[in-house]
Design a protein around this motif. Sequence first.
Motif, PDB file in Angstrom:
ATOM      1  N   CYS A  49      35.580   4.854  20.541  1.00  0.00           N
ATOM      2  CA  CYS A  49      35.015   5.420  19.308  1.00  0.00           C
ATOM      3  C   CYS A  49      33.808   4.621  18.839  1.00  0.00           C
ATOM      4  O   CYS A  49      33.761   3.395  19.008  1.00  0.00           O
ATOM      5  CB  CYS A  49      36.082   5.459  18.209  1.00  0.00           C
ATOM      6  N   PRO A  50      32.820   5.294  18.227  1.00  0.00           N
ATOM      7  CA  PRO A  50      31.609   4.594  17.805  1.00  0.00           C
ATOM      8  C   PRO A  50      31.806   3.787  16.521  1.00  0.00           C
ATOM      9  O   PRO A  50      32.553   4.174  15.626  1.00  0.00           O
ATOM     10  CB  PRO A  50      30.614   5.732  17.571  1.00  0.00           C
ATOM     11  N   VAL A  51      31.115   2.660  16.460  1.00  0.00           N
ATOM     12  CA  VAL A  51      30.976   1.884  15.224  1.00  0.00           C
ATOM     13  C   VAL A  51      29.560   2.147  14.726  1.00  0.00           C
ATOM     14  O   VAL A  51      28.588   2.031  15.486  1.00  0.00           O
ATOM     15  CB  VAL A  51      31.199   0.382  15.472  1.00  0.00           C
ATOM     16  N   VAL A  52      29.432   2.522  13.448  1.00  0.00           N
ATOM     17  CA  VAL A  52      28.147   2.988  12.951  1.00  0.00           C
ATOM     18  C   VAL A  52      27.752   2.250  11.679  1.00  0.00           C
ATOM     19  O   VAL A  52      28.582   1.643  11.004  1.00  0.00           O
ATOM     20  CB  VAL A  52      28.189   4.509  12.653  1.00  0.00           C
ATOM     21  N   ARG A  53      26.490   2.337  11.375  1.00  0.00           N
ATOM     22  CA  ARG A  53      25.991   1.946  10.055  1.00  0.00           C
ATOM     23  C   ARG A  53      25.329   3.182   9.456  1.00  0.00           C
ATOM     24  O   ARG A  53      24.729   4.004  10.159  1.00  0.00           O
ATOM     25  CB  ARG A  53      25.004   0.783  10.131  1.00  0.00           C
ATOM     26  N   PHE A  54      25.418   3.331   8.158  1.00  0.00           N
ATOM     27  CA  PHE A  54      24.846   4.497   7.494  1.00  0.00           C
ATOM     28  C   PHE A  54      23.387   4.238   7.174  1.00  0.00           C
ATOM     29  O   PHE A  54      23.017   3.182   6.665  1.00  0.00           O
ATOM     30  CB  PHE A  54      25.655   4.841   6.253  1.00  0.00           C
ATOM     31  N   VAL A  55      22.559   5.229   7.508  1.00  0.00           N
ATOM     32  CA  VAL A  55      21.108   5.068   7.443  1.00  0.00           C
ATOM     33  C   VAL A  55      20.502   5.778   6.236  1.00  0.00           C
ATOM     34  O   VAL A  55      19.752   5.190   5.458  1.00  0.00           O
ATOM     35  CB  VAL A  55      20.453   5.592   8.744  1.00  0.00           C
ATOM     36  N   ARG A  56      20.827   7.049   6.066  1.00  0.00           N
ATOM     37  CA  ARG A  56      20.199   7.837   4.987  1.00  0.00           C
ATOM     38  C   ARG A  56      20.972   9.136   4.803  1.00  0.00           C
ATOM     39  O   ARG A  56      21.864   9.473   5.584  1.00  0.00           O
ATOM     40  CB  ARG A  56      18.738   8.157   5.323  1.00  0.00           C
ATOM     41  N   ARG A  57      20.581   9.869   3.747  1.00  0.00           N
ATOM     42  CA  ARG A  57      21.125  11.202   3.484  1.00  0.00           C
ATOM     43  C   ARG A  57      19.972  12.205   3.563  1.00  0.00           C
ATOM     44  O   ARG A  57      18.958  12.041   2.893  1.00  0.00           O
ATOM     45  CB  ARG A  57      21.787  11.246   2.105  1.00  0.00           C
ATOM     46  N   LEU A  58      20.141  13.225   4.408  1.00  0.00           N
ATOM     47  CA  LEU A  58      19.051  14.174   4.634  1.00  0.00           C
ATOM     48  C   LEU A  58      18.691  14.942   3.375  1.00  0.00           C
ATOM     49  O   LEU A  58      17.545  15.333   3.200  1.00  0.00           O
ATOM     50  CB  LEU A  58      19.450  15.158   5.747  1.00  0.00           C
ATOM     51  N   GLY A  59      19.650  15.152   2.496  1.00  0.00           N
ATOM     52  CA  GLY A  59      19.378  15.895   1.271  1.00  0.00           C
ATOM     53  C   GLY A  59      18.600  15.114   0.241  1.00  0.00           C
ATOM     54  O   GLY A  59      18.283  15.636  -0.829  1.00  0.00           O
ATOM     55  N   GLN A  60      18.261  13.855   0.536  1.00  0.00           N
ATOM     56  CA  GLN A  60      17.555  12.994  -0.414  1.00  0.00           C
ATOM     57  C   GLN A  60      16.109  12.745   0.010  1.00  0.00           C
ATOM     58  O   GLN A  60      15.528  11.714  -0.303  1.00  0.00           O
ATOM     59  CB  GLN A  60      18.290  11.662  -0.561  1.00  0.00           C
ATOM     60  N   ALA A  61      15.520  13.708   0.732  1.00  0.00           N
ATOM     61  CA  ALA A  61      14.131  13.578   1.171  1.00  0.00           C
ATOM     62  C   ALA A  61      13.184  14.165   0.135  1.00  0.00           C
ATOM     63  O   ALA A  61      13.519  15.109  -0.586  1.00  0.00           O
ATOM     64  CB  ALA A  61      13.930  14.274   2.512  1.00  0.00           C
TER      65      ALA A  61
END
Length: 538
Positions: A385-397
């Motif tokens: 399973c992947p370990v991730v970091r959160f980058v951004r929210r597309l709805g906040q452009a």
Amino acid sequence: MLLLLLLLPLPLLLLLLLLLLLPPLALLRQPQDASLSWLAGLQHCMAGGALSWAAAWQQRRLEQSTLHAGQSQQQALTWCLREAQRPLGPLQGTTDTSTFRNHLPLIKASQAQEEESGGQLLPPTSTQCYGEASLQATLLGLAALSKAFPEVLTPGGIACVTPTSPWPRALPWPWRILDKVVSTPGAKHPGALLLEALRSPGLRALEAGTATELLDVFSGLEANGEELAEAMAAGNPGSPLPSRAAELREALDLGPRGLALRLWPKLQVVVTLDAGGQTEAVAALEALWCHGLAFFSPAYAASGGVVGLNLWPEQAHGCYLLPPGAPFIELLPVKEGAQEEAASTVLLAEAQKGEEYELVLTNHAGLARCRLGDVVQVVGAYNQCPVVRFVRRLGQALNVRGEDIQEDVFSEALARAVGQWPGAKLLDHSCVESSILDSSQGSAPHYEVFVALRGLRNLSEENRDKLDHCLQEVSPHYKSLRFRGSVGPARVHLVGRGAFRELRAALAACPSSRFPPEMPRVLRHRHLAEGLQRRVLS
């Protein structure tokens, strides 16, 4: 531990169960009482042991499920289909992931919310998350926190200063005894919770629902410090609290930096829930009120459930394991400038390190393949399973002329600009496209940017211009539009203390408010933008 309990003689087993069921007497005392009764101490010890056993069991389950991610995701999908609260249609009788993805189209979270009558994925009304991942996040998060900070789970070691809790799931029996340590959400008014915490100088950990909520707590503490001190001094005549009130006044007189450690010298860690838009608040807390403390988020939560587990409290910035259980998670590859193009999702075991994906969530409540808008980058793997970091929210452009300034890009530009404002520390910000406020007045469309700062009471025109220069540095497209005059310069407004607290209150009062609460960085509704506009200082 369960096996040991089963091997005990029946009378002794009944006695131990009775001890667990009895109310934790010592924990009901005033926080300043130092001694614990032997009964309450035994209760707490046994509950802690049971918690360790349950966490170890969940860890083994997580190991097995992540070793066979494909099979585990198949089981999660089967559960979602079996428990579905809407007609299955062409999916009736099938549990195949390919058939599921072929027959159900991807929809956006906003679209799912609009289809209320169709039973689509909706923001939960409860302030707790459900599903296997939420229980795993709570039990494994508590175990990880206890391992990293061994004294945190001692009686009276934790205080929650917000009505909401950072733990995704309430503890089941028999761990309810620990509920006075891992605070039950929704129990009291925020002011009463803060007063309780201030009366407990020996705290080891401070909890809040989210970092933005904790930011509001500390801002309120500074604004209402004298009232709180008077309440402590007057509440218990003859007790040590009058001296505690003096300590509060002295701590506040020294300013915001390091305030938490002055109030609670044994404090080690701050626990909040990561839910989108919290990075800025965490940075402000780390730099000022909670300077010198570790931060830990047990999970990343979104509307529809827990989507990431944090097993590494010692890491400064949260990385999350995407678990293969319910809710069912898919990953939609994100290509720069092509987010709207049709693309096939991948399952967890197929994620590639270094790539960015948008999270797609399916739970039994809506049975919709809902694009959350949360973009993650794969930074590692835990078994399959992947370990991730959160980058951004597309709805906040931001997008007034097709420039598409994403949330992380704008935040980088704003951080650069604030770094050039002498003495300033950014606390909060939100942006509005000029069309929302009708503020272009015949000029080119632009951004209206509202900021809350510490250390700077007025913004000069030179400082305001620096944000526009930084935006041009991080976005060549924006620079080109500015050069042609198609986009006007960003206008920066400094708002007064409490403006963003009022914004969050207005958001929480909306019928479609989400849990966990996210902090929007781009406002799409005029009345919310006008609320900030009314609080502008300069």
